[in-house]
Write a protein that holds these residues in place. Structure first.
Motif, PDB file in Angstrom:
ATOM      1  N   ALA A 103      55.657  26.247  43.583  1.00 17.38           N
ATOM      2  CA  ALA A 103      55.811  27.409  44.365  1.00 17.38           C
ATOM      3  C   ALA A 103      55.353  28.612  44.206  1.00 17.38           C
ATOM      4  O   ALA A 103      55.787  29.652  44.910  1.00 17.38           O
ATOM      5  N   GLY A 104      54.081  28.772  43.378  1.00 19.80           N
ATOM      6  CA  GLY A 104      53.610  30.012  42.900  1.00 19.80           C
ATOM      7  C   GLY A 104      52.088  30.140  42.907  1.00 19.80           C
ATOM      8  O   GLY A 104      51.677  31.237  42.405  1.00 19.80           O
ATOM      9  N   TYR A 105      51.469  29.024  43.220  1.00 24.01           N
ATOM     10  CA  TYR A 105      50.058  29.038  43.073  1.00 24.01           C
ATOM     11  C   TYR A 105      49.328  30.138  44.112  1.00 24.01           C
ATOM     12  O   TYR A 105      48.273  30.409  43.731  1.00 24.01           O
ATOM     13  N   TYR A 106      49.948  30.322  45.193  1.00 24.40           N
ATOM     14  CA  TYR A 106      49.357  31.194  46.117  1.00 24.40           C
ATOM     15  C   TYR A 106      49.330  32.822  45.334  1.00 24.40           C
ATOM     16  O   TYR A 106      48.603  33.361  46.015  1.00 24.40           O
ATOM     17  N   SER A 107      49.877  32.916  44.383  1.00 25.10           N
ATOM     18  CA  SER A 107      49.847  34.348  43.602  1.00 25.10           C
ATOM     19  C   SER A 107      48.465  34.584  43.129  1.00 25.10           C
ATOM     20  O   SER A 107      48.088  35.742  43.211  1.00 25.10           O
ATOM     21  N   TYR A 108      47.675  33.568  42.953  1.00 27.06           N
ATOM     22  CA  TYR A 108      46.241  34.032  42.698  1.00 27.06           C
ATOM     23  C   TYR A 108      45.693  34.802  43.904  1.00 27.06           C
ATOM     24  O   TYR A 108      44.824  35.785  43.731  1.00 27.06           O
ATOM     25  N   LYS A 109      45.781  34.353  45.171  1.00 29.50           N
ATOM     26  CA  LYS A 109      45.445  34.793  46.340  1.00 29.50           C
ATOM     27  C   LYS A 109      46.022  36.160  46.819  1.00 29.50           C
ATOM     28  O   LYS A 109      45.636  37.298  47.003  1.00 29.50           O
ATOM     29  N   TRP A 110      47.357  36.241  46.281  1.00 29.52           N
ATOM     30  CA  TRP A 110      48.221  37.496  46.447  1.00 29.52           C
ATOM     31  C   TRP A 110      47.764  38.577  45.772  1.00 29.52           C
ATOM     32  O   TRP A 110      47.596  39.510  45.995  1.00 29.52           O
ATOM     33  N   ALA A 111      47.359  38.074  44.195  1.00 26.76           N
ATOM     34  CA  ALA A 111      46.941  39.089  43.448  1.00 26.76           C
ATOM     35  C   ALA A 111      45.595  39.503  43.809  1.00 26.76           C
ATOM     36  O   ALA A 111      45.191  40.789  43.394  1.00 26.76           O
ATOM     37  N   GLU A 112      44.759  38.575  44.341  1.00 32.75           N
ATOM     38  CA  GLU A 112      43.445  39.080  44.747  1.00 32.75           C
ATOM     39  C   GLU A 112      43.574  40.543  45.793  1.00 32.75           C
ATOM     40  O   GLU A 112      42.603  40.841  45.627  1.00 32.75           O
ATOM     41  N   VAL A 113      44.346  40.188  46.568  1.00 33.86           N
ATOM     42  CA  VAL A 113      44.891  41.291  47.612  1.00 33.86           C
ATOM     43  C   VAL A 113      44.985  42.557  46.823  1.00 33.86           C
ATOM     44  O   VAL A 113      44.428  43.645  46.964  1.00 33.86           O
ATOM     45  N   LEU A 114      45.672  42.580  45.667  1.00 33.01           N
ATOM     46  CA  LEU A 114      46.068  43.736  45.098  1.00 33.01           C
ATOM     47  C   LEU A 114      44.971  44.299  44.147  1.00 33.01           C
ATOM     48  O   LEU A 114      44.817  45.426  43.915  1.00 33.01           O
ATOM     49  N   ASP A 115      44.236  43.213  43.612  1.00 28.46           N
ATOM     50  CA  ASP A 115      43.080  43.577  42.379  1.00 28.46           C
ATOM     51  C   ASP A 115      41.938  44.144  43.330  1.00 28.46           C
ATOM     52  O   ASP A 115      41.391  45.256  42.781  1.00 28.46           O
ATOM     53  N   ALA A 116      41.493  43.678  44.431  1.00 31.63           N
ATOM     54  CA  ALA A 116      40.454  44.347  45.310  1.00 31.63           C
ATOM     55  C   ALA A 116      40.888  45.888  45.639  1.00 31.63           C
ATOM     56  O   ALA A 116      40.263  46.670  45.716  1.00 31.63           O
ATOM     57  N   ASP A 117      42.495  45.947  46.217  1.00 34.99           N
ATOM     58  CA  ASP A 117      42.779  47.065  46.530  1.00 34.99           C
ATOM     59  C   ASP A 117      42.735  48.276  45.642  1.00 34.99           C
ATOM     60  O   ASP A 117      42.580  49.343  45.615  1.00 34.99           O
ATOM     61  N   ALA A 118      43.082  47.886  44.234  1.00 33.20           N
ATOM     62  CA  ALA A 118      43.203  48.395  43.111  1.00 33.20           C
ATOM     63  C   ALA A 118      41.858  49.033  42.524  1.00 33.20           C
ATOM     64  O   ALA A 118      41.664  50.241  42.340  1.00 33.20           O
ATOM     65  N   PHE A 119      41.068  47.913  42.827  1.00 35.00           N
ATOM     66  CA  PHE A 119      39.652  48.238  42.177  1.00 35.00           C
ATOM     67  C   PHE A 119      38.726  49.450  43.225  1.00 35.00           C
ATOM     68  O   PHE A 119      37.719  49.926  42.821  1.00 35.00           O
ATOM     69  N   SER A 120      39.247  49.253  44.447  1.00 33.09           N
ATOM     70  CA  SER A 120      38.748  50.327  45.474  1.00 33.09           C
ATOM     71  C   SER A 120      38.770  51.689  44.910  1.00 33.09           C
ATOM     72  O   SER A 120      38.024  52.604  45.203  1.00 33.09           O
TER      73      SER A 120
END
Length: 722
Positions: free
Chosen positions: A636-653
């Motif tokens: 119930a946690g594999y979604y976290s890769y996409k969740w973290a993609e939101v975070l990493d793209a936002d952070a890298f900006s």
């Protein structure tokens, strides 16, 4: 992928004080390397040459006995329960047990054998029972609850508050508050789940090692020289020189799917790879259903209808509604792009063959690669000479040097567990050793597929106030050197290296008091932020120019090739996203089911219906090999890769705006994200770095789905405390 964890161990068994021992003769208690601290090795690293399979079980038995004594001492302490004599004492218990487990479990995945697998099966129930006996210890629970109930008056700092909260939650969510028959039922289910997940993982590895495919003649057409050389070497090692032996190891499988001209060869590999563990001796079909049932039954003990309801409570997402909201929003945003991509690929393939082409699952990688080559003059194989592994190591390690000022020094005196492995001391800007990192890059039959980071020892402050340095490893399956060429990586493999190295930095930079809050011990949907953040640098010319050079001539990678990597970074974004969403939706389907799954194939088909891209292939499915959710920590946690993609793209900006290697921004990321582990709520840490909550905009803009001038879409992450 995040570090490999000993999933059967409850979070109450903390990795503390993990220096280990000297040893000599296997099988004798006096010389067991796990019985004393490693005082004779470099930096307290594991003396692998002294470790034998026969050492594990006696060391585990001893560790369990010693931790039980430590727990008894806490429970029978005549003083009133306090944060120090109960919570911290529990945190520091189990050092002897964890000394052996922090070696056993990493090697079980990275360098296993049949004997080690048999040992893991014997240990599975024993360790599960031990963990459950701790969490169901009523005397211990009463002391923990006593401290927790008066938490408002304790004046704890944020890290101590988090340790108290997580200890309380861990016990409460592991059955400590259950009574009577429910307590015994939880104990039974926890033991059963441990056995099932262990068996699942072993089946995946065992069946993978049974496959060998011999190709010849026209069947070899299109395959790169590097792949053919590796196949020839594999055949030679089997005594069949002059032939070509292929396995289903990930680098081999991916190369065949991308380059083999023969549709029949591609289809053969696809069907073999995607029908693994569906039948026969190593079938996981019934095991999957049993795992889902067992998890649901555990959740029911806590008043939850599904396991996802139970599992998501302590995540950034919080509940199934928020997970599905993100997955469905991404599916809606990326589906049009995927449809445009497939239309373009189909048209290209039809023109190339002179006949209408239907895109099958085994055709996508081949024709997408051909289109990419034609459209951008991009040949991934032509890039391999510029990514020789040692140069890539310099580049990836150098990224940490440029961002954070740390350096890496290989130390041949540090023992390793396999000749392929290398060990490096990590040096901080003040020239002090801050940790050790092991690198393990090549496939072998004793190693499971994929890539991961793990810990041999977490960072923490011991009872004497001394810092215990972290020892981490990154494990991958890259193309192995041949007799004529070194290991040459594709850009995808470089990205994988960057990803796992991001996890490693999370562990190496940890600066916390408690091992259970150190490094990657964070919410599952936050743990992928540092790893996926690192991946952004693959498409940055300023980064690639620093290390990518031809392994024979030493010439730097031409600017036009760098531009091709950048230009093609968005190619296939729609396909890549929907593929990840299929995994996430399948995971959620398995863990939101309320009844026994009689037909796993039908469950997977229904779960992925909204993101399906190809016709169903009979007998093929990915759930039986989905170790992340059935044998790892991503249920119930594999979604976290996409969740973290939101975070990493936002952070890298932030770095895109302030400078790729801007010191102030990097220092903020290091101090607020990498160093703090799980000591505070992840949204608190993220907002401290970013100054605001993340939005989905940066991800959509990075993938070319949304123009930069469009207004913000709704935020996918619920608001949390400041």
């Amino acid at each position: 992928m995040k570090k490999l964890t000993a999933a059967i161990m409850a979070s109450t068994i903390m990795l503390m004080n993990q220096n280990s021992a000297a040893a000599a003769t296997p099988g004798t208690s006096a010389d067991n390397p796990f019985f004393t601290e490693y005082t004779t090795t470099v930096l307290g690293t594991i003396p692998f040459s002294r470790v034998h399979n026969s050492d594990y079980e006696p060391a585990v038995d001893r560790g369990i006995k010693l931790q039980n004594q430590e727990i008894d001492a806490i429970v029978n302490n005549p003083d009133k329960p306090t944060f120090l004599n109960t919570i911290v004492a529990l945190e520091r218990s189990g050092a002897d047990l964890n000394r052996v487990l922090s070696t056993f479990y990493p090697l079980l995945s990275a360098d296993s054998d049949d004997e080690l697998m048999e040992i893991s099966m014997r240990l599975s129930s024993k360790l599960s029972d031990h963990s459950t006996s701790i969490t169901l210890n009523q005397g211990l629970w009463k002391r923990i609850k006593s401290v927790y109930d008066k938490r408002a008056s304790l004046n704890l700092n944020p890290e101590d508050e988090m340790l108290l909260q997580r200890t309380y939650d861990s016990f409460a969510r592991s059955g400590a508050g259950l009574e009577g028959q429910q307590r015994e039922e939880y104990r039974r289910l926890a033991s059963k789940l441990s056995d099932l997940t262990t068996k699942f993982g072993q089946n995946v590895l065992k069946e993978l090692n049974t496959y060998e495919i011999w190709l010849s003649g026209d069947e070899l057409a299109g395959l790169p020289t590097s792949v053919l050389e590796a196949a020839a070497l594999s055949a030679k090692e089997k005594g069949r020189e002059g032939e070509y032996r292929f396995t289903l190891a990930q680098p081999t499988y991916m190369a065949v799917m991308k380059y083999a001209d023969s549709p029949a060869v591609r289809e053969r590999f696809y069907r073999l790879y995607n029908s693994r563990n569906t039948k026969g001796e190593y079938s996981n079909m019934e095991i999957m259903s049993d795992i889902a049932d067992t998890r649901r039954q555990i959740a029911a003990l806590f008043g939850k209808e599904t396991y996802a309801d139970y599992g998501l409570e302590k995540t950034m997402a919080e509940n199934t509604a928020n997970v599905y909201a993100l997955l469905n929003r991404l599916a809606e945003a990326y589906r049009p792009a995927q449809q445009r991509e497939f239309a373009e690929i189909t048209e290209f393939a039809s023109k190339a063959t002179g006949a209408p082409v239907k895109l099958n699952a085994w055709d996508y990688s081949y024709w997408a690669n051909k289109l990419k080559e034609a459209k951008y003059k991009y040949d991934e194989e032509a890039l391999r000479p510029y990514f020789e592994l040692n140069n890539v190591i310099d580049g990836v390690f150098g990224l940490a040097t440029r961002l954070y000022g740390v350096t890496f020094r290989q130390n041949p005196d540090i023992e390793v567990y396999h000749p392929d492995v290398r060990a490096f001391e990590v040096i901080d800007p003040e020239q002090k050793v801050m940790g050790v990192i092991y690198t393990d890059f090549y496939p072998r039959e004793t190693k499971r597929p994929g890539a991961w980071m793990t810990n041999f020892r977490e960072e923490y402050i011991d009872a004497d106030g001394d810092t215990v340095l972290p020892h981490v490893s990154i494990v991958m399956n890259f193309t192995k050197p041949t007799d004529t060429k070194p290991s040459l990586l594709t850009p995808y493999e470089v990205e994988t290296f960057l990803h796992e190295f991001g996890h490693a930095l999370h562990g190496l930079f940890a600066s916390t008091n408690y091992a259970s809050l150190s490094g990657t011990n964070v919410y599952r949907d936050f743990v992928e932020l540092p790893s996926q953040f690192n991946e952004n640098y693959l498409t940055e010319k300023e980064f690639l120019d620093g290390f990518a050079r031809h392994y024979q001539t030493g010439e730097p990678i031409p600017s036009e090739l760098v531009e091709k990597i950048i230009d093609t970074s968005r190619f296939g974004a729609g396909y890549a996203c929907l593929r990840q969403l299929a995994f996430g939706l399948t995971d959620m389907a398995w863990h939101t089911t309320t009844t026994h799954v009689d037909d796993p194939a039908e469950l997977e088909r229904r779960a992925t219906e909204s993101v399906a891209m190809f016709d169903e292939v009979e007998g093929c499915m990915f759930s039986p090999q989905f170790s992340h959710i059935f044998a790892g920590g991503y249920a119930a946690g594999y979604y976290s890769y996409k969740w973290a993609e939101v975070l990493d793209a936002d952070a890298f900006s932030m770095f895109k705006r302030n400078g790729l290697f801007d010191k102030k921004t990097a220092d903020s990321f290091r101090t607020n994200i990498l160093m703090r582990g799980g000591t505070e709520h992840p949204m608190t840490l993220y907002k401290r770095f970013r100054g605001q909550e993340p939005t989905i905009d940066a991800l959509l803009q990075r993938d070319g789905i949304q123009p930069e001038e469009q207004p913000s879409m709704p935020q996918p992450v619920p608001t949390k405390k400041d």
